[in-house]
Design a protein around this motif. Structure first.
Motif, PDB file in Angstrom:
ATOM      1  N   THR A   1      -1.206  12.148 -13.234  1.00 45.67           N
ATOM      2  CA  THR A   1      -0.106  12.123 -14.197  1.00 45.67           C
ATOM      3  C   THR A   1       0.398  13.538 -14.473  1.00 45.67           C
ATOM      4  OG1 THR A   1      -0.983  10.116 -15.245  1.00 45.67           O
ATOM      5  CG2 THR A   1       0.586  11.425 -16.514  1.00 45.67           C
TER       6      THR A   1
ATOM      7  N   THR B   1       0.341   9.388  -5.725  1.00 47.18           N
ATOM      8  CA  THR B   1      -0.458   8.166  -5.706  1.00 47.18           C
ATOM      9  C   THR B   1      -1.871   8.486  -5.261  1.00 47.18           C
ATOM     10  OG1 THR B   1      -0.666   5.923  -4.770  1.00 47.18           O
ATOM     11  CG2 THR B   1       0.248   7.622  -3.336  1.00 47.18           C
TER      12      THR B   1
ATOM     13  N   THR C   1      -0.225   3.856  -6.755  1.00 40.26           N
ATOM     14  CA  THR C   1       0.813   3.660  -7.760  1.00 40.26           C
ATOM     15  C   THR C   1       2.064   3.131  -7.089  1.00 40.26           C
ATOM     16  OG1 THR C   1       1.759   5.869  -7.532  1.00 40.26           O
ATOM     17  CG2 THR C   1      -0.121   5.646  -9.023  1.00 40.26           C
ATOM     18  N   GLU C   2       3.093   2.910  -7.916  1.00 43.77           N
ATOM     19  CA  GLU C   2       4.367   2.446  -7.375  1.00 43.77           C
ATOM     20  C   GLU C   2       4.996   3.465  -6.433  1.00 43.77           C
ATOM     21  OE1 GLU C   2       4.991   4.772 -11.051  1.00 43.77           O
ATOM     22  OE2 GLU C   2       3.649   3.132 -10.445  1.00 43.77           O
ATOM     23  N   ASP C   3       4.536   4.728  -6.497  1.00 43.13           N
ATOM     24  CA  ASP C   3       5.073   5.763  -5.606  1.00 43.13           C
ATOM     25  C   ASP C   3       4.552   5.625  -4.181  1.00 43.13           C
ATOM     26  OD1 ASP C   3       6.577   7.015  -7.596  1.00 43.13           O
ATOM     27  OD2 ASP C   3       4.873   8.221  -8.247  1.00 43.13           O
TER      28      ASP C   3
ATOM     29  N   THR D   1       5.838  -2.333  -9.767  1.00 45.96           N
ATOM     30  CA  THR D   1       6.403  -1.341 -10.669  1.00 45.96           C
ATOM     31  C   THR D   1       5.323  -0.527 -11.380  1.00 45.96           C
ATOM     32  OG1 THR D   1       6.409  -2.872 -12.541  1.00 45.96           O
ATOM     33  CG2 THR D   1       8.344  -2.897 -11.078  1.00 45.96           C
ATOM     34  N   SER D   2       5.777   0.491 -12.134  1.00 46.46           N
ATOM     35  CA  SER D   2       4.846   1.296 -12.930  1.00 46.46           C
ATOM     36  C   SER D   2       4.150   0.440 -13.986  1.00 46.46           C
ATOM     37  CB  SER D   2       5.599   2.452 -13.602  1.00 46.46           C
ATOM     38  OG  SER D   2       6.646   1.963 -14.417  1.00 46.46           O
TER      39      SER D   2
ATOM     40  N   THR E   1       1.230  -1.159 -12.480  1.00 47.33           N
ATOM     41  CA  THR E   1       0.123  -0.214 -12.351  1.00 47.33           C
ATOM     42  C   THR E   1      -0.572  -0.001 -13.687  1.00 47.33           C
ATOM     43  OG1 THR E   1       1.299   0.941 -10.562  1.00 47.33           O
ATOM     44  CG2 THR E   1      -0.507   2.115 -11.616  1.00 47.33           C
ATOM     45  N   GLU E   2       0.210   0.176 -14.751  1.00 48.41           N
ATOM     46  CA  GLU E   2      -0.366   0.414 -16.074  1.00 48.41           C
ATOM     47  C   GLU E   2      -1.176  -0.783 -16.576  1.00 48.41           C
ATOM     48  OE1 GLU E   2       2.940   1.393 -18.491  1.00 48.41           O
ATOM     49  OE2 GLU E   2       3.355   3.304 -17.466  1.00 48.41           O
TER      50      GLU E   2
END
Length: 411
Positions: free
Chosen positions: A83, A96, A120-122, A138-139, A142-143
């Motif tokens: 992050t 990611t 992650t979404e990336d 999507t993010s 992931t969250e």
């Protein structure tokens, strides 16, 4: 200038008077020049094709991974680190973790080995995916650790017989724990290139999933051995890599410990190009040996020509021809032999490069165009001229130094 034109005219006359011998003399030059041109053009074309395919994978990718010392000291890369990299560093488009697990799934088509790529979404940036159906996770997925996945169209057909599978579920069993993943997107399967292969026979079914969904199978995904950072096109990969190392060392208070290592796509491409350039140069140097052999052939035939034309040289010198005139005449003849041989060699080399690239394209399934450079052609031309002058000096000097009286006495 008029004298030089006369020397060239006389040289062409003597060369055409012995066409067979002249061609055999030029053969070594032709083979050498054509080999060098062909090898260098094919090598350049291969490098261009390889770079084009590798660029499709995303040259902005930077892989960061832990050293053995970092793992010993439990200085793993954490989700908080990722992050911070994404939010605090300039030039970063995404990041990611590289997390994965394998299991199995059973459908109406049979049982399949499944490879789960957690990130992650990336993660979609890593292969320049083209979405065919649905969308990438999507993010929020992931969250929240949602069990959603993205699958390739080929793998969807293997599992269900169709790629229209958005909204369907796949039950995956890992370590005797079964979890259901909802398909939210289908990606367009890329065609294999000649240098980069995306599939192989019998490979597992691959699912891209949020790394947080692995918690369902009994382990927390909060620390990682490696991660992938995606730098934008305007950023310097080298600067971004330095910033990543500095940030991680600051967060883990391990400056100077070499806990984290970097490998960028640019580095990999540069290494491949360096290796290919070394191989191409080596093969070109081997091919160029025939130029030396051809030069020796030119010198040999010019010595024979001097012997055959001894009486002619004597007559010319007795009529007042200067030593420099005799020297220039034989140098012109040697130079023309190599220049003509060089031109033929260049043409054959270019045709050979086109043919070789065509055969490679057909056999490898990748379009390869010969990398023809003006500098290569110019260099080959100048080199062939140099060979002619260099190996023609000795016979020309021998002819020029002949005594008129001695020359006329010989039969």
């Amino acid at each position: 200038m008029g004298n030089m034109a006369e020397y060239v005219k006389m040289a062409f006359k003597n060369i055409t008077a012995n066409k067979g011998r002249s061609f055999l003399t030029m053969l070594g030059i032709i083979i050498g020049i054509s080999s060098v041109i062909m090898v260098m053009s094919v090598g350049e074309g291969t490098a261009n094709a390889m770079n084009s395919e590798v660029a499709d994978l995303g040259t902005g990718q930077i892989s960061v991974y832990c050293s053995d010392d970092a793992m010993t000291e439990e200085a793993w890369i954490t989700s908080e680190d990722l992050t911070a990299i994404k939010e605090q560093l300039e030039g970063v488009d995404g990041v990611t973790p590289n997390d994965s697990s394998s299991g199995s799934t059973l459908t109406g088509k049979g049982e399949f080995v499944v490879q789960l790529n957690g990130g992650t979404e990336d993660m979609q940036k890593s292969m320049n995916y083209n979405m065919k159906r649905g969308s990438y996770f999507t993010s929020a997925d992931t969250e929240e650790g949602n069990r959603v996945c993205v699958i390739t169209d080929n793998d969807a057909k293997r599992l269900f017989g169709s790629d229209d599978v958005v909204g369907m579920d796949i039950e995956v069993t890992i370590n005797e724990i079964t979890g259901s993943y909802r398909i939210v997107g289908v990606t367009q399967q890329k065609e294999n290139g000649g240098f980069v292969s995306y599939t192989y026979e019998g490979m597992p079914v691959t699912l891209d999933v949020p790394y947080t969904s692995f918690e369902h199978f009994g382990w927390e995904s909060d620390s990682f051995y490696s991660a992938t950072v995606f730098a934008n096109d305007k950023a310097s990969g080298e600067e971004v890599a330095k910033d990543i190392i500095h940030l991680l060392e600051t967060r883990h208070r391990c400056a100077g410990e070499d806990y984290y290592q970097i490998q960028s796509f640019q580095d990999m491409v540069a290494e491949l190009n360096t290796m290919l350039a070394i191989v191409t140069t080596f093969i070109s140097c081997v091919a160029a040996i025939s130029l030396i052999v051809g030069g020796i052939g030119v010198m040999n035939i010019m010595l024979v020509s001097v012997t055959e034309r001894t009486r002619e040289i004597g007559i010319r010198k007795s009529l007042g021809a200067k030593t420099s005139s005799i020297l220039m005449q034989f140098l012109a003849e040697a130079a023309i032999l190599t220049i003509v041989g060089g031109i033929i060699g260049i043409l054959l080399g270019l045709l050979g490069a086109v043919g070789a690239c065509g055969l490679m394209s057909a056999s490898m399934g990748s379009t390869i165009h010969p990398g023809i450079k003006v500098s290569t052609i110019l260099g080959a031309t100048l080199f062939s001229c140099g060979i002619g002058v260099f190996f023609g000096i000795y016979p020309a000097r021998k002819a020029a130094k002949l005594s008129p009286i001695e020359a006329l006495r010989r039969n």
